[in-house]
Design a protein around this motif. Sequence first.
Motif, mmCIF file in Angstrom:
data_model
loop_
_atom_site.group_PDB
_atom_site.id
_atom_site.type_symbol
_atom_site.label_atom_id
_atom_site.label_comp_id
_atom_site.label_asym_id
_atom_site.label_seq_id
_atom_site.Cartn_x
_atom_site.Cartn_y
_atom_site.Cartn_z
ATOM 1 N N VAL A 79 0.848 -1.191 0.000
ATOM 2 C CA VAL A 79 0.000 0.000 0.000
ATOM 3 C C VAL A 79 0.884 1.241 0.000
ATOM 4 O O VAL A 79 2.016 1.238 0.495
ATOM 5 C CB VAL A 79 -0.956 0.025 1.214
ATOM 6 N N ASN A 80 0.353 2.296 -0.581
ATOM 7 C CA ASN A 80 1.039 3.580 -0.627
ATOM 8 C C ASN A 80 0.902 4.280 0.715
ATOM 9 O O ASN A 80 -0.200 4.396 1.267
ATOM 10 C CB ASN A 80 0.445 4.441 -1.743
ATOM 11 N N ALA A 81 2.027 4.742 1.259
ATOM 12 C CA ALA A 81 1.984 5.398 2.571
ATOM 13 C C ALA A 81 1.147 6.659 2.541
ATOM 14 O O ALA A 81 0.580 7.060 3.563
ATOM 15 C CB ALA A 81 3.412 5.721 3.024
ATOM 16 N N ARG A 82 1.036 7.291 1.384
ATOM 17 C CA ARG A 82 0.235 8.515 1.283
ATOM 18 C C ARG A 82 -1.253 8.244 1.453
ATOM 19 O O ARG A 82 -2.002 9.108 1.879
ATOM 20 C CB ARG A 82 0.502 9.170 -0.079
ATOM 21 N N GLN A 83 -1.686 7.039 1.106
ATOM 22 C CA GLN A 83 -3.114 6.710 1.150
ATOM 23 C C GLN A 83 -3.542 6.080 2.469
ATOM 24 O O GLN A 83 -4.733 5.826 2.656
ATOM 25 C CB GLN A 83 -3.447 5.755 -0.005
ATOM 26 N N VAL A 84 -2.615 5.803 3.363
ATOM 27 C CA VAL A 84 -2.973 5.152 4.638
ATOM 28 C C VAL A 84 -2.471 5.990 5.810
ATOM 29 O O VAL A 84 -2.129 5.447 6.862
ATOM 30 C CB VAL A 84 -2.399 3.728 4.709
ATOM 31 N N LYS A 85 -2.420 7.298 5.636
ATOM 32 C CA LYS A 85 -1.948 8.159 6.715
ATOM 33 C C LYS A 85 -2.895 8.120 7.902
ATOM 34 O O LYS A 85 -4.119 8.111 7.743
ATOM 35 C CB LYS A 85 -1.815 9.600 6.224
ATOM 36 N N ASN A 86 -2.317 8.122 9.081
ATOM 37 C CA ASN A 86 -3.108 8.158 10.306
ATOM 38 C C ASN A 86 -3.357 9.612 10.707
ATOM 39 O O ASN A 86 -2.836 10.546 10.087
ATOM 40 C CB ASN A 86 -2.377 7.412 11.426
ATOM 41 N N LEU A 87 -4.129 9.826 11.746
ATOM 42 C CA LEU A 87 -4.401 11.170 12.226
ATOM 43 C C LEU A 87 -3.132 11.807 12.779
ATOM 44 O O LEU A 87 -2.265 11.122 13.329
ATOM 45 C CB LEU A 87 -5.476 11.131 13.315
ATOM 46 N N PRO A 88 -2.974 13.117 12.627
ATOM 47 C CA PRO A 88 -1.776 13.782 13.168
ATOM 48 C C PRO A 88 -1.696 13.613 14.685
ATOM 49 O O PRO A 88 -2.704 13.568 15.380
ATOM 50 C CB PRO A 88 -1.985 15.252 12.774
ATOM 51 N N GLY A 89 -0.475 13.508 15.178
ATOM 52 C CA GLY A 89 -0.264 13.358 16.608
ATOM 53 C C GLY A 89 -0.129 11.925 17.068
ATOM 54 O O GLY A 89 0.119 11.677 18.251
ATOM 55 N N ARG A 90 -0.278 10.973 16.129
ATOM 56 C CA ARG A 90 -0.178 9.561 16.507
ATOM 57 C C ARG A 90 0.847 8.839 15.635
ATOM 58 O O ARG A 90 0.710 7.659 15.348
ATOM 59 C CB ARG A 90 -1.541 8.880 16.360
ATOM 60 N N LYS A 91 1.861 9.561 15.217
ATOM 61 C CA LYS A 91 2.829 8.997 14.280
ATOM 62 C C LYS A 91 3.987 8.342 15.028
ATOM 63 O O LYS A 91 5.018 8.940 15.291
ATOM 64 C CB LYS A 91 3.361 10.111 13.358
ATOM 65 N N THR A 92 3.763 7.102 15.410
ATOM 66 C CA THR A 92 4.840 6.246 15.913
ATOM 67 C C THR A 92 4.706 4.898 15.218
ATOM 68 O O THR A 92 3.672 4.582 14.618
ATOM 69 C CB THR A 92 4.771 6.077 17.441
ATOM 70 N N ASP A 93 5.720 4.085 15.325
ATOM 71 C CA ASP A 93 5.747 2.838 14.563
ATOM 72 C C ASP A 93 4.692 1.835 15.030
ATOM 73 O O ASP A 93 4.049 1.177 14.210
ATOM 74 C CB ASP A 93 7.147 2.213 14.656
ATOM 75 N N VAL A 94 4.513 1.710 16.331
ATOM 76 C CA VAL A 94 3.552 0.721 16.843
ATOM 77 C C VAL A 94 2.114 1.092 16.474
ATOM 78 O O VAL A 94 1.367 0.243 15.941
ATOM 79 C CB VAL A 94 3.726 0.552 18.365
ATOM 80 N N PRO A 95 1.641 2.324 16.716
ATOM 81 C CA PRO A 95 0.278 2.657 16.266
ATOM 82 C C PRO A 95 0.109 2.588 14.747
ATOM 83 O O PRO A 95 -0.977 2.244 14.261
ATOM 84 C CB PRO A 95 0.078 4.081 16.777
ATOM 85 N N ASP A 96 1.163 2.898 13.999
ATOM 86 C CA ASP A 96 1.059 2.794 12.543
ATOM 87 C C ASP A 96 0.845 1.355 12.107
ATOM 88 O O ASP A 96 0.048 1.079 11.190
ATOM 89 C CB ASP A 96 2.327 3.347 11.893
ATOM 90 N N ALA A 97 1.541 0.411 12.729
ATOM 91 C CA ALA A 97 1.344 -0.997 12.389
ATOM 92 C C ALA A 97 -0.068 -1.452 12.741
ATOM 93 O O ALA A 97 -0.717 -2.179 11.969
ATOM 94 C CB ALA A 97 2.387 -1.854 13.105
ATOM 95 N N ALA A 98 -0.566 -1.035 13.928
ATOM 96 C CA ALA A 98 -1.939 -1.396 14.313
ATOM 97 C C ALA A 98 -2.960 -0.753 13.383
ATOM 98 O O ALA A 98 -3.993 -1.344 13.053
ATOM 99 C CB ALA A 98 -2.194 -0.981 15.765
ATOM 100 N N TRP A 99 -2.680 0.481 12.932
ATOM 101 C CA TRP A 99 -3.591 1.184 12.019
ATOM 102 C C TRP A 99 -3.663 0.464 10.672
ATOM 103 O O TRP A 99 -4.743 0.304 10.096
ATOM 104 C CB TRP A 99 -3.119 2.614 11.852
ATOM 105 N N LEU A 100 -2.530 0.008 10.164
ATOM 106 C CA LEU A 100 -2.531 -0.729 8.904
ATOM 107 C C LEU A 100 -3.291 -2.048 9.041
ATOM 108 O O LEU A 100 -4.023 -2.450 8.119
ATOM 109 C CB LEU A 100 -1.086 -1.003 8.460
ATOM 110 N N ALA A 101 -3.125 -2.715 10.174
ATOM 111 C CA ALA A 101 -3.859 -3.968 10.390
ATOM 112 C C ALA A 101 -5.361 -3.724 10.437
ATOM 113 O O ALA A 101 -6.146 -4.511 9.896
ATOM 114 C CB ALA A 101 -3.379 -4.629 11.687
ATOM 115 N N GLN A 102 -5.774 -2.622 11.043
ATOM 116 C CA GLN A 102 -7.207 -2.313 11.108
ATOM 117 C C GLN A 102 -7.758 -1.986 9.727
ATOM 118 O O GLN A 102 -8.860 -2.405 9.359
ATOM 119 C CB GLN A 102 -7.429 -1.149 12.068
ATOM 120 N N LEU A 103 -7.013 -1.212 8.947
ATOM 121 C CA LEU A 103 -7.475 -0.886 7.602
ATOM 122 C C LEU A 103 -7.565 -2.134 6.733
ATOM 123 O O LEU A 103 -8.520 -2.303 5.961
ATOM 124 C CB LEU A 103 -6.525 0.123 6.956
#
Length: 469
Positions: A79-103
Amino acid sequence: MAEEFLDKGAKACVRTPSTKRRGAFTTETATWGSTTNAVLDLRDHLLTARVTLVVIEATSDYWKPFHYVLSEGLNVILVNARQVKNLPGRKTDVPDAAWLAQLGAHDLVRPSFVPPGPVREPRDFTRARTTATRERSRVVQRLEKLLEDTGIKLSAVASDIMGVSGRAMLEALISGEADPQVLADLAKRKLRNKIPELTEALTGRFREHHAFLTRLHLNQYDQLTSMIDQFSGRAEEAMAPFRDALDLLDTIPGINQATAEVIVAETGGDMTRFATAKHLASWAGLCPGHHESAGRTKNTKVRPGNPYLKGALGLAAFSAVRTKDTCLQARYKRLTARRGPLRALVAVEHSIITAIWHMLEGAMDAVIAGEVKTLAVWRPSPALVDHPVRRIAARLPGTMLDASSPQARLTAVPPTTRRARNLGALDRRRGQGRKTVRSWARGWRQYTASRRLAGPGDARSGRSRTRAC
């Protein structure tokens, strides 16, 4: 499962249904190494956990070893990182991995195109050749800058300082020749007509350290040229299965063998991955973007796409608009006057990529390529002849539909007919312009007449029309 890459590994989040509560999920995040053995252990772990989908975020080239190894036994999407951006203020590696799994669990990700293995090999060769070609151009620019330091203006007279004549003059300068007349006499063919200008341009201050630097630049140029030739040879061998597609693309104005190899290597040559030609143009970054707010369209510049494909199409468009008697040149000239040269060039690139999709998809056996008199034959099923062919005929400048034959044929319109159509459209525009001028003149006459009737100092005039002597 989702992965967020680091420089030395990856954050992997495994999302599984909860055994305690219905409808709930549990996530487990761990850090895995990026070596081949570590990736193999990760694959075994995911197979044991019965993971059905793996979502990988495209981060530079770090995703490649994970994608190539995990895709052998799992369903992996990039997936393109531009299309799976999370909300600002939550940019760390662990929440990003969980966010991708949820999507990925809710099917909210769009997979990116990853060419198969047989296509990746020639693509590496074509990309390396493109990089070497650009580096060689930078070497020529450095050499030209060095000559400017010496006061020699060779590039102002010769269009290519690395041609046969320019190379002979540079070799003579390195060997110690300083007479401008002798250097100018080394010119070949048409450049000999400019010997007086060359004599003036070759007068400078070429010192010993300039000769040393020039020799290094020339050696680097020759080395890069040898690399480009080797890349071209390997790319040609790897492109053997796509020979028919390359020969077909070579018929489009502006596309040569090297450009066709880049196009096939970047797109994979399989147009079934793109539903329509518009999808391919959008993926290539040749469609305007959409940025509308409060009913106003703000920025509509083209979207970012494959840089190698866009570069090849740009070179093809530059060549196509200089090819006489082609529909691409006619389209460029028609749009340049109204939209400007840059937008017209992007439109030509869009036309080229559209023709590429139709040719490789197999719907069109031939397209207009070369002179205007060339025919383009469309052979769809009889039920589709009435609509798609007319649409293609409307989009190809300088063509008309000949439906009298059993096979619908796009025939080149004679120049006289096209000229009559253009003159008719011009007359209509001129008629509208004359109507506008007449309306403006009528309003001006009424305004001046009202001012004369009002007289000096009248309230309708706004100020006195008299002035002091």
